[in-house]
Structures are given as structure tokens and as C-alpha cells.
Design a protein around this motif. Structure first.
Motif, PDB file in Angstrom:
ATOM      1  N   THR A 226       0.829  -1.205   0.000  1.00 45.46           N
ATOM      2  CA  THR A 226       0.000   0.000   0.000  1.00 45.46           C
ATOM      3  C   THR A 226       0.864   1.257   0.000  1.00 45.46           C
ATOM      4  OG1 THR A 226      -1.706  -1.180   1.235  1.00 45.46           O
ATOM      5  CG2 THR A 226      -1.879   1.206   1.173  1.00 45.46           C
ATOM      6  N   ALA A 227       0.519   2.193  -0.854  1.00 42.19           N
ATOM      7  CA  ALA A 227       1.278   3.431  -0.978  1.00 42.19           C
ATOM      8  C   ALA A 227       1.099   4.313   0.260  1.00 42.19           C
ATOM      9  CB  ALA A 227       0.810   4.198  -2.216  1.00 42.19           C
ATOM     10  N   PRO A 228       2.043   5.199   0.540  1.00 43.55           N
ATOM     11  CA  PRO A 228       1.846   6.169   1.621  1.00 43.55           C
ATOM     12  C   PRO A 228       0.531   6.932   1.433  1.00 43.55           C
ATOM     13  CG  PRO A 228       4.109   6.229   0.873  1.00 43.55           C
ATOM     14  CD  PRO A 228       3.373   5.329  -0.072  1.00 43.55           C
TER      15      PRO A 228
ATOM     16  N   GLU B 131       1.098   6.773   7.300  1.00 44.45           N
ATOM     17  CA  GLU B 131      -0.281   7.244   7.435  1.00 44.45           C
ATOM     18  C   GLU B 131      -1.230   6.480   6.507  1.00 44.45           C
ATOM     19  OE1 GLU B 131      -0.865  11.467   7.377  1.00 44.45           O
ATOM     20  OE2 GLU B 131       0.147  11.708   9.311  1.00 44.45           O
ATOM     21  N   ILE B 132      -1.135   5.158   6.569  1.00 38.15           N
ATOM     22  CA  ILE B 132      -2.015   4.286   5.792  1.00 38.15           C
ATOM     23  C   ILE B 132      -3.282   4.037   6.598  1.00 38.15           C
ATOM     24  CG2 ILE B 132      -2.273   1.941   4.868  1.00 38.15           C
ATOM     25  CD1 ILE B 132       0.790   2.051   4.290  1.00 38.15           C
ATOM     26  N   VAL B 133      -4.404   4.229   5.963  1.00 35.66           N
ATOM     27  CA  VAL B 133      -5.699   4.007   6.621  1.00 35.66           C
ATOM     28  C   VAL B 133      -6.000   2.516   6.619  1.00 35.66           C
ATOM     29  CG1 VAL B 133      -8.179   4.439   6.527  1.00 35.66           C
ATOM     30  CG2 VAL B 133      -6.573   6.261   5.926  1.00 35.66           C
ATOM     31  N   LEU B 134      -6.355   1.978   7.775  1.00 39.42           N
ATOM     32  CA  LEU B 134      -6.780   0.588   7.900  1.00 39.42           C
ATOM     33  C   LEU B 134      -8.213   0.571   8.402  1.00 39.42           C
ATOM     34  CD1 LEU B 134      -6.384  -2.498   8.091  1.00 39.42           C
ATOM     35  CD2 LEU B 134      -5.356  -2.132  10.361  1.00 39.42           C
ATOM     36  N   VAL B 135      -9.109  -0.059   7.635  1.00 38.57           N
ATOM     37  CA  VAL B 135     -10.513  -0.088   8.030  1.00 38.57           C
ATOM     38  C   VAL B 135     -11.075  -1.493   7.826  1.00 38.57           C
ATOM     39  CG1 VAL B 135     -11.238   0.734   5.735  1.00 38.57           C
ATOM     40  CG2 VAL B 135     -12.797   0.964   7.668  1.00 38.57           C
TER      41      VAL B 135
END
Length: 323
Positions: free
Chosen positions: A235-237, A262-266
Motif C-alpha cells: 500500500t502506498a503512503p 499514514e495508511i488508513v486501515l478499516v
């Protein structure tokens, strides 16, 4: 009625069970088609404490009402009154139930009792077998939607990847495309499945090792330690990881990288009723492809179908059982 009964780990028996009963709260449906889900497989392997045997599994159903109307079923039964339901997030209902999980029997049977508000008419353009795909497609619809909400750019500008080419992974990829994604990669270990996936849409079908990095939206439709590790890596920044796979609970995520980049994990769980109905509408209009990526088997041969899935001997992303 005849049903496929989960009796113990890797033990299913086609047998007589008490008939389902309609009452003031539930309508009776004659089941014509029901898909095998990954969560059914987890239960079959004894890995899902929420589904203790003996139990009738199966929640991806379509069939007929006593009136002859053709319908599909939203298997998620909610209270409609809690804060989450009133806020339009019924998939998080505090009292949610799902068929195939106590206290509700599942749909690997000739009949199913379900609240009438969970019944959705099928468009004339869809067969009952295709109607049974509504549930996994709705899961993919919800998952792709979360990717859209949390992405830093439009899907048309994104590189997107789906880990796992089963029904949920394919459903997520189809929904990404329907929402405007131009570049969608699907990674799967099974060579027979990869070959079948090549016919389902304009996707890049690869082994997990061949996935490029710097993906803007990554959907983990497997949920193993290794897929979570890969999602953390590719995953990209500033990108998004949407996690819907439930294969295992622990391990894999590189929380240091997710933090530093700052990768969003949901997490993603099922769908709302609005999303389910929208999925059926999109299916009827052809927005989610030809819907021909399943194979059918009789319910009486359900035990063999599970064994074949476990052995990796199934190319199709979905097996639909016919009672």
C-alpha cells in the motif's frame, strides 16, 4: 425437509430436518439456490466459535415465496431501532443476527424462515442462481465503498489491488470497476482460479508475488497473516487497506509502516440494507458483469463440494448448491 447438516469438524450430512415454520415475524421461502461462503468453510473446519454444531449453515440464498415471487435474501437480521440502525449503519446493529448462526438456521435446506423485511425481489433479468450471488456481491459493494470513502483520490486515479480471488474478492473487484476504477489487480494462489478469473472482467490476474507495490487501495479478501503482511507492504503512503477477510484473527499487519506512512486501515463487515438493494439493482442492470462465475451442484452433494473446496479442486469463485 431435506437439509445439509454441519455435525462436527469436516463432517456434513444430507438428512431430514424439521420443517422451517412461518410465524408472525418470519416468512417462509422455498430455497432454490444457495452459495457456499468462506465463512461456511471456516465453520466446516471448526474454526468459527459463532457457528457451533449441529447447525444448518448457508446464508447466500435465493428462492420463491408461496405467491411464486422470485426473491433473494438479505441474511442479516437487525433490530431497526438502535443508534446504528437509525444512523443507516444497520450492519453494526447491536442486536444483529445472521442466518446460519444461532439462533437462526441457515439456508442449506429446502426451506428458510426469514423476516419479510429481509426479502428483496429479483429483477426479471436475473436467474435464481444469479440471485444467490447478491449477498457476496453486496459484501464487495460495501467493501469497495469504504475504499472510496477513505481514499485520498478518486478511484479513476487509483491503482487498486484485491488479495484473494474468491467470491468476495471478485465481488470487490467488480464493484471497484463499477465505481470507476481503471486499474484493478486480483492476486490468487490457485492457478485454476486465476484462469477462471480472466473471464470475469478487465482485471490484471496475477500470483500474490507478482503484485506491484504503491497501490492506493488494497482489499484483503482473505484475512490470513500473510495477506495482511502483503497489504501492509504494497500500500502506498496515504493509501487505504480495507480488511474483509476472516480466515484468521491474528498477525500480519506491519503497524509501524501503517503508522509512519499514514495508511488508513478499516474493517469491513457485510452491508446495509440500502447497499444490498442497490447491489441487486446493479446486478439487474448488468453493472457487475455477466454473473456467470459460479458452478452448481445438488445440495445432496454438498459434503463433496466442501471437500473439493478444501482441496483446492474448484476453479470457479463460487459453488451454488441447488436443494
Amino acid at each position: 425437509m431435506k437439509a445439509l447438516l454441519y455435525e462436527s469438524s469436516q463432517n456434513l450430512r444430507f438428512c431430514e430436518q424439521p420443517n422451517s415454520i412461518a410465524d408472525n415475524d418470519n416468512t417462509l421461502i422455498d430455497v432454490n439456490a444457495v452459495g457456499i461462503c468462506g465463512s461456511d468453510m471456516h465453520a466446516y473446519l471448526g474454526h468459527d466459535e459463532r457457528r457451533p454444531p449441529p447447525l444448518i449453515l448457508g446464508h447466500e440464498a435465493a428462492g420463491m415465496l408461496p405467491s411464486g415471487a422470485r426473491v433473494t435474501v438479505n441474511p442479516l437480521v437487525v433490530c431497526e431501532t438502535c443508534d446504528y440502525c437509525r444512523a443507516g449503519r444497520s450492519n453494526l446493529c447491536l442486536q444483529r443476527q445472521i442466518i446460519s448462526m444461532p439462533p437462526r438456521a441457515g439456508a442449506f435446506a429446502e426451506q428458510l424462515a426469514i423476516p419479510p423485511q429481509n426479502i428483496v425481489p429479483l429483477p426479471n433479468s436475473l436467474s435464481l442462481q444469479q440471485g444467490s450471488l447478491a449477498e457476496p456481491l453486496a459484501c464487495g459493494h460495501h467493501t469497495a465503498g469504504l475504499g472510496v470513502v477513505h481514499s485520498r483520490r478518486s478511484l479513476a486515479e487509483c491503482q487498486t489491488a484485491v488479495l484473494g480471488g474468491g467470491a468476495i474478492g471478485l465481488a470487490s473487484a467488480l464493484s471497484l470497476t463499477a465505481r470507476g476504477a481503471k486499474e484493478v489487480w486480483i492476486a490468487d494462489n490457485n492457478p485454476r482460479r486465476r484462469k477462471a478469473l480472466e473471464k470475469t472482467g478487465n482485471f490484471h490476474i496475477v500470483t500474490p508475488e507478482a503484485l506491484p507495490t504503491a497501490m492506493d487501495v488494497v482489499i484483503d479478501a482473505v484475512g490470513h497473516e500473510q495477506t495482511r503482511r502483503q497489504a501492509s507492504t504494497i500500500t502506498a503512503p496515504g493509501g487505504v487497506v480495507v480488511h474483509i477477510g476472516l480466515a484468521s484473527a491474528d498477525g500480519g499487519f506491519d503497524m509501524r509502516r501503517l503508522t509512519l506512512q499514514e495508511i488508513v486501515l478499516v474493517g469491513s463487515y457485510t452491508y446495509t440494507m440500502t447497499e444490498f438493494k442497490e447491489t441487486v439493482e446493479w446486478m439487474g442492470k448488468g453493472k457487475l458483469g455477466a454473473l456467470d462465475w459460479f458452478e452448481t451442484r445438488p445440495l445432496s452433494d454438498g459434503a463433496r463440494a466442501f471437500a473439493d473446496l478444501l482441496a483446492g479442486n474448484v476453479a470457479a469463485p463460487k459453488i451454488v448448491l441447488i436443494p
